[in-house]
Design a protein around this motif. Structure first.
Motif, PDB file in Angstrom:
ATOM      1  N   ALA A  73       0.445  -1.514  -0.038  1.00 27.63           N
ATOM      2  CA  ALA A  73      -0.585  -0.527   0.009  1.00 27.63           C
ATOM      3  C   ALA A  73       0.884   1.276   0.180  1.00 27.63           C
ATOM      4  O   ALA A  73       0.533   2.448  -0.796  1.00 27.63           O
ATOM      5  CB  ALA A  73      -0.792   0.367   1.360  1.00 27.63           C
ATOM      6  N   ALA A  74       1.924   0.704   0.725  1.00 25.48           N
ATOM      7  CA  ALA A  74       2.865   2.399   0.421  1.00 25.48           C
ATOM      8  C   ALA A  74       3.300   2.658  -0.237  1.00 25.48           C
ATOM      9  O   ALA A  74       3.253   3.568  -1.431  1.00 25.48           O
ATOM     10  CB  ALA A  74       3.920   2.166   1.678  1.00 25.48           C
ATOM     11  N   TRP A  75       3.994   1.658  -1.123  1.00 25.15           N
ATOM     12  CA  TRP A  75       4.528   1.872  -2.773  1.00 25.15           C
ATOM     13  C   TRP A  75       3.238   2.377  -3.610  1.00 25.15           C
ATOM     14  O   TRP A  75       3.711   3.170  -4.057  1.00 25.15           O
ATOM     15  CB  TRP A  75       5.312   0.484  -3.057  1.00 25.15           C
ATOM     16  N   GLN A  76       2.378   1.715  -3.504  1.00 25.22           N
ATOM     17  CA  GLN A  76       1.103   2.827  -4.666  1.00 25.22           C
ATOM     18  C   GLN A  76       0.944   3.376  -3.916  1.00 25.22           C
ATOM     19  O   GLN A  76       1.004   4.341  -5.000  1.00 25.22           O
ATOM     20  CB  GLN A  76      -0.060   1.587  -4.401  1.00 25.22           C
ATOM     21  N   ALA A  77       1.420   4.122  -2.903  1.00 22.60           N
ATOM     22  CA  ALA A  77       0.582   5.480  -2.635  1.00 22.60           C
ATOM     23  C   ALA A  77       1.256   6.449  -3.297  1.00 22.60           C
ATOM     24  O   ALA A  77       0.947   7.368  -3.513  1.00 22.60           O
ATOM     25  CB  ALA A  77       0.161   5.508  -0.808  1.00 22.60           C
ATOM     26  N   HIS A  78       3.043   5.810  -3.374  1.00 22.69           N
ATOM     27  CA  HIS A  78       3.626   6.753  -2.935  1.00 22.69           C
ATOM     28  C   HIS A  78       3.928   6.440  -4.816  1.00 22.69           C
ATOM     29  O   HIS A  78       3.527   8.053  -5.871  1.00 22.69           O
ATOM     30  CB  HIS A  78       4.575   6.127  -3.417  1.00 22.69           C
ATOM     31  N   LYS A  79       3.369   5.765  -5.464  1.00 23.63           N
ATOM     32  CA  LYS A  79       3.256   6.188  -7.111  1.00 23.63           C
ATOM     33  C   LYS A  79       2.099   6.697  -7.494  1.00 23.63           C
ATOM     34  O   LYS A  79       2.060   7.716  -8.170  1.00 23.63           O
ATOM     35  CB  LYS A  79       3.117   4.561  -7.684  1.00 23.63           C
ATOM     36  N   LEU A  80       1.206   6.681  -6.847  1.00 28.15           N
ATOM     37  CA  LEU A  80      -0.703   8.328  -6.761  1.00 28.15           C
ATOM     38  C   LEU A  80       0.737   9.460  -6.773  1.00 28.15           C
ATOM     39  O   LEU A  80      -0.667  10.092  -6.378  1.00 28.15           O
ATOM     40  CB  LEU A  80      -1.435   7.702  -6.418  1.00 28.15           C
ATOM     41  N   GLY A  81       1.507   9.558  -5.780  1.00 32.71           N
ATOM     42  CA  GLY A  81       1.687  10.926  -5.356  1.00 32.71           C
ATOM     43  C   GLY A  81       1.346  11.362  -3.685  1.00 32.71           C
ATOM     44  O   GLY A  81       0.902  12.306  -3.968  1.00 32.71           O
ATOM     45  N   TYR A  82       0.632  10.407  -3.326  1.00 39.97           N
ATOM     46  CA  TYR A  82       0.519  10.663  -1.624  1.00 39.97           C
ATOM     47  C   TYR A  82       1.885  10.374  -0.695  1.00 39.97           C
ATOM     48  O   TYR A  82       2.703   9.630  -1.272  1.00 39.97           O
ATOM     49  CB  TYR A  82      -1.029  10.051  -1.157  1.00 39.97           C
ATOM     50  N   ARG A  83       1.547  11.054   0.244  1.00 39.98           N
ATOM     51  CA  ARG A  83       2.216  11.274   1.341  1.00 39.98           C
ATOM     52  C   ARG A  83       1.677   9.952   2.638  1.00 39.98           C
ATOM     53  O   ARG A  83       1.229   9.700   3.010  1.00 39.98           O
ATOM     54  CB  ARG A  83       2.840  12.571   2.066  1.00 39.98           C
ATOM     55  N   ALA A  84       2.290   8.777   2.674  1.00 39.84           N
ATOM     56  CA  ALA A  84       2.457   8.132   3.419  1.00 39.84           C
ATOM     57  C   ALA A  84       3.653   7.738   4.459  1.00 39.84           C
ATOM     58  O   ALA A  84       4.225   7.778   4.845  1.00 39.84           O
ATOM     59  CB  ALA A  84       2.553   6.792   2.848  1.00 39.84           C
ATOM     60  N   THR A  85       2.291   7.947   5.667  1.00 38.72           N
ATOM     61  CA  THR A  85       2.797   7.438   7.455  1.00 38.72           C
ATOM     62  C   THR A  85       2.831   6.113   7.335  1.00 38.72           C
ATOM     63  O   THR A  85       1.516   5.914   7.762  1.00 38.72           O
ATOM     64  CB  THR A  85       2.539   8.940   7.900  1.00 38.72           C
TER      65      THR A  85
END
Length: 432
Positions: free
Chosen positions: A15-27
């Motif tokens: 999920a963190a990797w996919q969030a990065h691909k979508l331009g989101y900031r993940a904690t």
């Protein structure tokens, strides 16, 4: 978009990797000191080296996991020992192997590479496959694997030697209890696909370092940081006082249930959360043996005849001594699915019984075993029974998603299901 991911297992890392691909900031918040979840590294004092918390194996059909590794510039062939499907007993009285040929010849060539399988049993296997293809890989709701095998004319011997071990390995549930639909999905994506999909992959390095660490490279990571509650504040959510636009709960099921309960007391929403409590679990145990010298057995993986009621419960034995490039060299790993029968027994007693089991069945006697460690994951997987109600990843709370191998998807509780769920959860987030 600022999102929180609770849990750094394979679902949370995907999920963190996919969030990065979508331009989101993940904690990412992880309660344990290391990442990896159910597939994490384990520092063993008894063995004097790092091992995984269990012996894992992947299939070539796990396309989402392998594609994610390639996105992270990790070529799977460098990190796995990959070989064509080989279900062979340690006694060498049964062997089912696919051929190193393009589909469908890889299956049609199996009779020439197998041993101890009657020609009539190959016809039974094809009958099962034709039946499932005709039904578009859908079976009657409520059907168990045992019932499906009986309906398609599988012999008792083929069931014991092939279908039961495959079902247990994939679903961690005996065929009398296991959901035929989930098993059909596994067969669809393996035996029903091309040669590469049927191949087996044994990790050559520990699972925490395999790809999860790299998948989190763009996220903020907090280990040893359990999240006790999620609070809603307008369109945002508070985790330990920090505001987030969305939350992906990628924990185990009991922890997810507690977090959803903390969100709301509205009956409709709590009814959704209560689905999670319907899941029951089977443990998986792995016995690691440290030999005085590498085992002379040249085979990486072999099947054991198990005692269904006693402690000679080993099902698969993996010889890392046959893999010079394995980080676990020269350890021997023995897996025991639905390992409830081991509860209450002394670990030394279990180890002795399984060592005797191997020596009784193997043409290659074990070297002197200098150390061992028995690792049991008590809630390894949910019991994959028919009519199981698995919660949907989309919850009644806006931008609160579930991810994990226990969330509703086509697969049983395997690592590929966890990866797929993490990717889908990140994609389902809705930017404000």
């Amino acid at each position: 978009m600022n999102i929180a991911i609770i849990g750094a297992g394979w679902a949370g890392c995907a999920a963190a990797w996919q969030a990065h691909k979508l331009g989101y900031r993940a904690t990412v918040f992880e309660a344990a000191p290391i990442i990896g979840g159910r597939a994490r590294k384990h520092s063993s004092q008894a063995l004097g080296q790092i091992a995984d918390n269990g012996q894992h194996i992947l299939l070539g059909a796990y396309q989402s996991t392998l594609a994610l590794m390639r996105e992270l510039d990790l070529e799977p062939k460098q990190h796995f020992h990959r070989f064509d499907l080989d279900i062979s007993s340690m006694k060498a009285d049964f062997c089912f192997r696919t051929a190193a040929l393009p589909a469908p010849w890889h299956l049609l060539g199996a009779p020439f590479r197998s041993r101890g399988v009657k020609f009539s049993e190959f016809l039974q296997l094809q009958q099962l496959q034709r039946y499932l293809k005709k039904q578009r890989w859908q079976v009657q709701p409520g059907t168990t694997v045992a019932e499906l095998l009986q309906q398609t004319g599988q012999s008792t011997r083929l069931t014991q030697k092939l279908w039961h071990p495959l079902c247990v390995a994939a679903l961690n549930t005996p065929i009398e209890q296991a959901c035929a639909q989930l098993f059909a999905h596994v067969l669809r994506d393996s035996l029903g696909a091309d040669r590469s999909a049927t191949q087996m992959l044994i990790p050559l390095r520990n699972m925490s370092d395999l790809w999860p660490q790299r998948a989190l490279q763009h996220a903020r990571i907090h280990t040893r940081h359990p999240i006790r509650a999620v609070q809603r504040q307008g369109q945002q959510y508070l985790l330990d006082g920090q505001p987030f636009d969305g939350v992906i709960i990628a924990t185990n099921a009991p922890s997810a249930y507690r977090l959803l309960q903390s969100l709301d007391t509205e009956k409709q929403k709590l009814d959704f959360a209560n689905q999670i409590t319907s899941l029951d679990y089977n443990p998986i145990a792995t016995l690691y043996l440290k030999p005085e010298k590498p085992w002379e057995n040249p085979h990486v993986m072999r099947m054991l005849d198990e005692d269904l009621h006693g402690l000679a419960a080993g099902q698969w034995v993996f010889n890392h001594g046959a893999l010079n490039n394995s980080e676990l060299y020269p350890l021997i790993a023995v897996t025991i699915s639905y390992a409830n029968r081991l509860q209450g027994h002394d670990k030394t007693e279990i180890a002795r019984a399984i060592i005797a089991q191997i020596n009784h069945q193997s043409p290659w006697p074990l070297p002197t075993i200098t150390a061992f460690e028995l690792i049991t994951e008590k809630r390894a997987t949910f019991i994959a029974k028919p009519h199981l109600s698995r919660p949907h990843p989309q919850t009644p709370w806006p931008n609160v998603l579930l991810a994990g191998d226990w969330v509703h998807n086509d697969y049983p509780a395997v690592l590929e299901g966890a990866v797929r769920s993490g990717i889908m959860a990140a994609k389902a987030l809705q930017p404000h």
